[in-house]
Design an enzyme around this catalytic site. Structure first.
Site, PDB file in Angstrom:
ATOM      1  N   TRP A  11       0.843  -1.213   0.000  1.00  0.00           N
ATOM      2  CA  TRP A  11       0.000   0.000   0.000  1.00  0.00           C
ATOM      3  C   TRP A  11       0.872   1.255   0.000  1.00  0.00           C
ATOM      4  CZ3 TRP A  11      -0.909   4.621   2.114  1.00  0.00           C
ATOM      5  CH2 TRP A  11      -2.153   5.212   1.902  1.00  0.00           C
TER       6      TRP A  11
ATOM      7  N   TYR B  97       1.259   4.091  -2.943  1.00  0.00           N
ATOM      8  CA  TYR B  97       0.912   5.478  -2.645  1.00  0.00           C
ATOM      9  C   TYR B  97       2.081   6.407  -2.981  1.00  0.00           C
ATOM     10  CZ  TYR B  97      -0.559   9.611  -0.029  1.00  0.00           C
ATOM     11  OH  TYR B  97      -0.899  10.900   0.330  1.00  0.00           O
TER      12      TYR B  97
ATOM     13  N   ASP C 101      -6.845  -1.310   0.801  1.00  0.00           N
ATOM     14  CA  ASP C 101      -7.366  -0.030   1.277  1.00  0.00           C
ATOM     15  C   ASP C 101      -8.813  -0.206   1.757  1.00  0.00           C
ATOM     16  OD1 ASP C 101      -6.682   3.204   0.833  1.00  0.00           O
ATOM     17  OD2 ASP C 101      -8.804   2.701   0.911  1.00  0.00           O
TER      18      ASP C 101
END
Length: 529
Positions: free
Chosen positions: A454, A458, A474
């Site tokens: 994640w 990002y 998410d």
């Protein structure tokens, strides 16, 4: 032959017309958009007017020329190669650029477009250096570039330099020699000769013809105008950045639609430090960029950096067509990038498993402990500090970071990130669309302690402005894509549904986060971004 991306739900794609000159676009398809002054085509093509010898953007407010006097070109370089001069009214140098996506099925075309994008980012580099940077020979670059853009790379580079010089002449306080250097010319004499040859004007006379500098200033300096294709959700973009603004480093004034922040900028072997101010003018589809005096010399690098940070080159209509299956759409929602990849990476780590507000507090403490003051004369009460450098964190102890309220494992992750920074593809590659770069960067980031899939995605979404990522696991995304009365989709099912938003999955992420924040602000405050 040149090819051109076209917004959906608009006029047909401007195709090449065999009856026209080489590199020109179809008058039958472009002229209706010119009559409508359709802003969705702004920056995607330019119109040359044979009766005046001037070329304009599709949104130019002068009287529309007669159809028989119009010639349409896919780039400013093509128009200038055909003998046209840029319009002083619509300012082609301020037009938005074209988005670039890597395609393994058309690598030559993508490399040619990559070369053009890199020329826009740094017009000072030579064609030979650019070819070496792309890993190809100068001869191969010459061949694929001319096939894609209709002009040789050197002609394209000259146009980029001249248009940047024109913008600096009209909007900046720089002297002639400083303009020539900032635009990438080896000498003022060479700059004067090329400017007069291409535009049949002396640079000094163009400055006299320019409009008064904009009133918005940083450190008392005028500002550069940067155009974008509407719509742009200004309030949503400012809200996203305001919630994450680190006190002392950046300040967002939503009422004035203004952003102010500190910045370091590499320039010709040294690092410049200063402050810039951004003000949105949605009534003119324009952003005003006002740098401190210390940053003007690097304007050629600063302009594309700011354009990417605020996603000013996005094509909203094309993006929205791919996001039609979302619960709701905010028109013109952009993908906020960054001005400093190390800063973005550190803030992503600090924001893991805490609220946005808590991450902001930790980042503020981090800046106060390890950052530096802005040079005297460039500070304001809201913006006075520079974000810490990688080498400063690389030499820090775990205890010095942990005592700020940052858990020890995360402190170790920050130190390792800083120590590895000079060798990471995420830091070294100048654009995430280089072949294989995205996969390499993701792999290297996830090999670092404390950085999972994640966080790595990002970092690329915002650090590289990667348009087609969908961070796994998410919670908000899973909630937003769960049908009423149905069980939450499995990770595999969620990933499969997200494929329907490709090649703009990152924009889908921003839309879903925004939709969640509008519906349940308290819950959205727990986002770890």
């Amino acid at each position: 032959m040149p090819r051109l991306p076209t917004p959906p739900n608009a006029a047909p794609a401007p195709a090449l017309d065999g009856a026209q000159g080489a590199g020109e676009l179809s008058t039958a398809q472009c002229y209706p958009a010119l009559l409508a002054r359709d802003a969705r085509f702004d920056g995607l093509w330019f119109v040359g007017v044979s009766s005046t010898g001037i070329y304009c953007r599709p949104v130019c407010r002068v009287k529309t020329p007669r159809r028989e006097n119009c010639r349409f070109f896919a780039s400013a370089a093509q128009a200038e190669s055909a003998g046209y001069r840029p319009c002083l009214r619509c300012r082609p140098e301020t037009a938005p650029g074209a988005q670039l996506r890597w395609s393994v099925t058309d690598a030559s075309r993508t490399l040619a477009r990559q070369a053009a994008a890199l020329m826009a980012e740094d017009p000072r580099q030579s064609v030979t250096a650019l070819a070496a940077r792309l890993g190809i020979s100068s001869r191969h670059l010459q061949r694929i570039f001319e096939a894609e853009h209709g002009v040789p790379p050197l002609a394209y580079l000259h146009t980029r330099r001249l248009l940047l010089a024109k913008q600096l002449l009209m909007d900046s306080p720089l002297g002639m020699a400083e303009v020539a250097a900032a635009a990438g010319f080896g000498s003022q004499r060479r700059f004067n000769a090329l400017f007069q040859q291409h535009y049949r004007l002396q640079p000094g006379s163009l400055r006299k013809a320019g409009e008064p500098p904009p009133s918005v200033t940083a450190c008392g300096e005028p500002g550069l105008r940067l155009a974008y294709r509407p719509p742009l959700a200004v309030d949503a973009l400012l809200g996203f950045l305001a919630a994450r603004a680190v006190p002392g480093v950046e300040h967002v004034d939503a009422h004035e639609r203004l952003i102010s922040r500190s910045l370091r900028l590499p320039h010709q072997g040294r690092t410049l430090a200063g402050r810039l101010v951004i003000r949105f003018q949605p009534e003119r589809d324009t952003v005003l960029l006002s740098p401190c005096s210390s940053l003007w010399a690097a304007a050629g690098s600063l302009i594309p950096l700011v354009r990417r940070w605020l996603d000013l080159d996005a094509a909203p209509d094309a993006i929205h067509q791919h996001l039609a299956g979302l619960p709701s759409l905010e028109p013109g929602l952009r993908l906020p990038g960054c001005l400093d990849r190390f800063e973005l990476a550190v803030r992503a780590v600090l924001g893991q498993q805490v609220t946005v507000a808590a991450a902001r507090t930790l980042a503020s403490r981090f800046v106060e402990r390890f950052g530096e003051d802005l040079p005297p004369g460039h500070q304001t009460p809201e913006v006075r500090r520079l974000f810490p450098l990688p080498e400063r964190i690389a030499g820090a102890s775990i205890e010095s970071i942990a005592e700020l309220g940052i858990i020890r494992n995360r402190a170790q992750a920050l130190i390792t990130l800083a120590q590895r920074w000079p060798t990471l593809a995420y830091a070294r590659l100048q654009d995430g669309h280089l072949a294989g770069g995205q996969d390499l960067a993701l792999s290297e980031l996830q090999d670092l302690p404390g950085i999972g899939p994640w966080t790595a995605q990002y970092m690329l979404m915002r650090g590289w402005s990667a348009p087609d990522l969908f961070p796994p696991g998410d919670v908000v995304l899973r909630q937003q894509l769960t049908e009423p009365g149905q069980a939450a989709p499995t990770p595999r099912a969620l990933a499969e549904r997200a494929q329907g938003f490709s090649p703009y999955r990152s924009y889908a992420v921003l839309q879903l986060w925004h939709h969640a924040a509008q519906r349940t602000p308290a819950t959205a405050a727990s986002r770890k971004t």
